[in-house]
Design an enzyme around this catalytic site. Structure first.
Site, PDB file in Angstrom:
ATOM      1  N   SER A 155      11.554  -4.068 -23.146  1.00 41.54           N
ATOM      2  CA  SER A 155      11.985  -5.463 -23.231  1.00 41.54           C
ATOM      3  C   SER A 155      13.427  -5.613 -22.727  1.00 41.54           C
ATOM      4  O   SER A 155      13.725  -5.227 -21.600  1.00 41.54           O
ATOM      5  CB  SER A 155      11.814  -5.958 -24.668  1.00 41.54           C
ATOM      6  OG  SER A 155      11.969  -7.350 -24.754  1.00 41.54           O
ATOM      7  N   ASP A 525     -10.908   2.400   2.915  1.00 44.94           N
ATOM      8  CA  ASP A 525     -11.257   2.055   4.297  1.00 44.94           C
ATOM      9  C   ASP A 525     -11.729   3.308   5.023  1.00 44.94           C
ATOM     10  O   ASP A 525     -10.921   4.063   5.563  1.00 44.94           O
ATOM     11  CB  ASP A 525     -10.050   1.432   4.997  1.00 44.94           C
ATOM     12  CG  ASP A 525     -10.376   0.920   6.393  1.00 44.94           C
ATOM     13  OD1 ASP A 525     -11.530   1.102   6.831  1.00 44.94           O
ATOM     14  OD2 ASP A 525      -9.477   0.356   7.034  1.00 44.94           O
ATOM     15  N   ASP A 536     -20.957  15.699  15.806  1.00 39.66           N
ATOM     16  CA  ASP A 536     -21.031  15.315  14.395  1.00 39.66           C
ATOM     17  C   ASP A 536     -19.965  14.283  14.060  1.00 39.66           C
ATOM     18  O   ASP A 536     -18.982  14.092  14.779  1.00 39.66           O
ATOM     19  CB  ASP A 536     -20.836  16.541  13.503  1.00 39.66           C
ATOM     20  CG  ASP A 536     -21.778  17.692  13.848  1.00 39.66           C
ATOM     21  OD1 ASP A 536     -22.903  17.401  14.328  1.00 39.66           O
ATOM     22  OD2 ASP A 536     -21.384  18.853  13.658  1.00 39.66           O
TER      23      ASP A 536
END
Length: 564
Positions: A155, A525, A536
């Site tokens: 705080s 992503d 591949d």
């Protein structure tokens, strides 16, 4: 990574920093008979050569008029040989009834909000300029660098820590410029964002209430704009948050301050950092942690009501208590953790991971059993697939409850409880078998599907899983696995530290599902992590990878790749 990861520390070092920060923060709030923060010893004014006001417990008080209610603690940590290895500075937040000058703290809070200009920024210098000079000189004389210093507070105390960060380059000889700063519930956020991690609940009206260090009209209401230096979506699910009488969110509403107490921070956040899901979280993750009272836990669902901030997106993490809880996910992808106690789980679809923890835990399906299929890997994980293809991976679930048509032509539904057994789901004498599956063990296995819809569980080891059937689910598990498929419409499911796997026979109708893989959650992503390797395609997922043998980049369908 994790929600409290600090700078480049890494997960384990960040957890240790958090543990020290929360311990020092709680220590600063203890007015008399202070218990020591674990591993820490107070530094005295004599050791520092400090001439200012010091309390009987060793607390340092604010130095200038107008700041005399401010309090700070300076503590040290030593190694086993007694060598000083780090220092901690903890600023106390606004005091309660146990403090002599709570009104002084309240005045400082008000002036920080409305001015004069830069009051919040200069708070630490005005309150503790000499103390900070003496701490810097002492630390340097002991061979400590700024990286060995932790500055924290809750705080108003968090405002003090942010103030030090703001001023650190130009004051106190620049010593604190590279110190570590971790705060809780701070109303301000330093612009030195790489130095400070401001941790707080989004439904705490004090947290981030000031725009930097300035009070604006939006400060009165929802002030949940994403900030680089802050956690953004941690919710304290307390009694007020779940109340049907909850009023519009505002710092002017005392009821909302229920999420602000320092003890509530420690209670909830300690369970966040101790969660099995911690390494899957990030600074912007939506995390709900229950602090419900005992009287409400038996009748109140811990769920995202999205009441106090910006609309949540992405996966949701829900963490219960160590008593009996009700945990409910939504239609998206959820991570639910019950911890101890007899917990009940619900979810409305998607891809989910449910961890029951200790106790007698129940997964309430809320639908007829016929709407689901079930598979058991023989190693403690029960897989529940719904009619839309969503999958829930569950552990420590002892029973499932379905809702079946009852009397009066199906108008009255009834709940039916099925105990989870090794052979299937048992309700009385009725046994519902799991989907046919072949299960490996801790070593390398060779498994072959024999029917459409089979599940193949490699578990640990380097496994070879084969199928010429359709709608087969391949779960290689840990290790470097080789998967052969040809029937189409298959699911390849990867979770955790799944290794480096190769898929032969991948087709556009197949689905790649990654659940609970560190560094590759919802929104990952894949296009930034995929590459052609000869004939591949190599898909890097977190620290691991999948090779699609004989598949060109143009043949990879993003619609069939799911990250949870």
């Amino acid at each position: 990574m994790g929600v409290f990861d600090y700078r480049t520390f890494g997960s384990e070092a960040s957890k240790a920093l958090y543990s020290d920060a929360i311990a020092l923060t709680l220590y600063a709030y203890t007015p008399t008979g202070k218990p020591l923060a674990t591993g820490w010893t107070p530094i005295t004014a004599g050791q520092l050569g400090y001439q200012g006001k010091v309390g009987a417990q060793g607390t340092f008080f604010g130095e200038q008029d107008g700041f005399t209610s401010a309090e700070a603690e300076v503590l040290a940590k030593y190694d086993a040989a007694g060598k000083l290895i780090s220092l901690g500075i903890a600023f106390r937040g606004t005091g309660g009834l146990g403090y002599s000058d709570t009104y002084g703290d309240m005045k400082n809070n008000l002036l920080a909000a409305i001015g004069p200009k830069d009051y919040a920024k200069n708070y630490a210098k005005n309150a503790f300029d000499t103390l900070l000079k003496d701490v810097a000189a002492f630390a340097s004389s002991q061979g400590l660098y700024a990286k060995d210093v932790l500055i924290t507070g809750h705080s108003l105390g968090g405002l003090g820590a942010n103030s030090v960060a703001e001023l650190s380059a130009d004051h106190w000889g620049g010593y604190f410029k590279d110190a570590n700063y971790m705060t809780f519930a701070s109303p301000t956020q330093s612009s030195a964002s790489t130095h400070v991690l401001n941790i707080g609940y989004e439904n705490d009206p004090v947290f981030r209430v000031l725009d930097g260090t300035t009070f604006t009209r939006s400060s009165l209401y929802k002030h949940d704009k994403p900030q680089e230096s802050a956690t953004n979506n941690i919710v304290n699910v307390n009694d007020h948050y779940v109340s049907t009488q909850m009023t519009p969110f505002s710092i002017a509403n005392p009821q909302h301050w229920a999420a602000h107490s320092s003890l509530g921070y420690a209670d909830g956040l300690n369970r966040v950092i101790g969660s099995s899901f911690y390494d899957l979280t990030s600074k912007d993750s939506t995390i709900l942690v229950s602090t419900l009272s005992e009287s409400l836990r038996a009748s109140t669902w811990i769920e995202d009501l999205d009441r106090s901030g910006e609309t949540h997106t992405g996966s949701t993490f829900i963490i219960g208590t160590d008593s009996n809880d009700l945990l409910r996910g939504g239609k998206g992808n959820d991570f639910l953790e019950g911890r101890d106690g007899n917990d009940t789980f619900r979810d409305a679809g998607g891809y989910n991971i449910l961890l029951g923890g200790k106790g007698q835990n129940v997964f309430d399906l809320q639908q007829p059993l016929k709407n689901f299929t079930f598979a058991n890997d023989g190693d403690g994980t029960l897989y529940v697939r719904d009619s839309y293809g969503g999958i829930s991976m569950t552990r420590d679930i002892g029973a499932l409850v379905s809702k079946e048509s009852g009397a009066m032509w199906g108008l009255l539904n009834k709940d039916v409880t099925y105990n989870v057994t090794a052979k299937g789901l048992l309700a009385g004498t009725e046994l519902t078998h799991y989907n046919h599956s072949l299960n490996g063990d801790a070593y390398g296995n060779s498994l072959v599907a024999t029917a459409d819809g089979d599940w193949l569980f490699g578990l640990s080891g380097n496994d070879v899983l084969r199928s010429d059937k359709s709608q087969v689910t391949f779960v290689g598990g840990e290790g470097n696995d080789v998967l052969y498929a040809s029937g189409g419409h298959n699911t390849f499911l990867f979770s955790g530290a799944f290794g480096f796997d190769a898929i032969n026979g991948y087709q556009g109708s197949d689905k790649l599902v990654f659940m609970g893989v560190q560094g590759a959650g919802l929104g990952y992503d894949y296009s930034q992590h995929v590459s052609q390797s000869g004939n591949d395609t190599l898909l890097k997922v977190g620290d691991y990878a999948v090779t699609l043998v004989g598949v060109g980049l143009d043949n990879l369908s993003g619609a069939g790749i799911v990250f949870v």
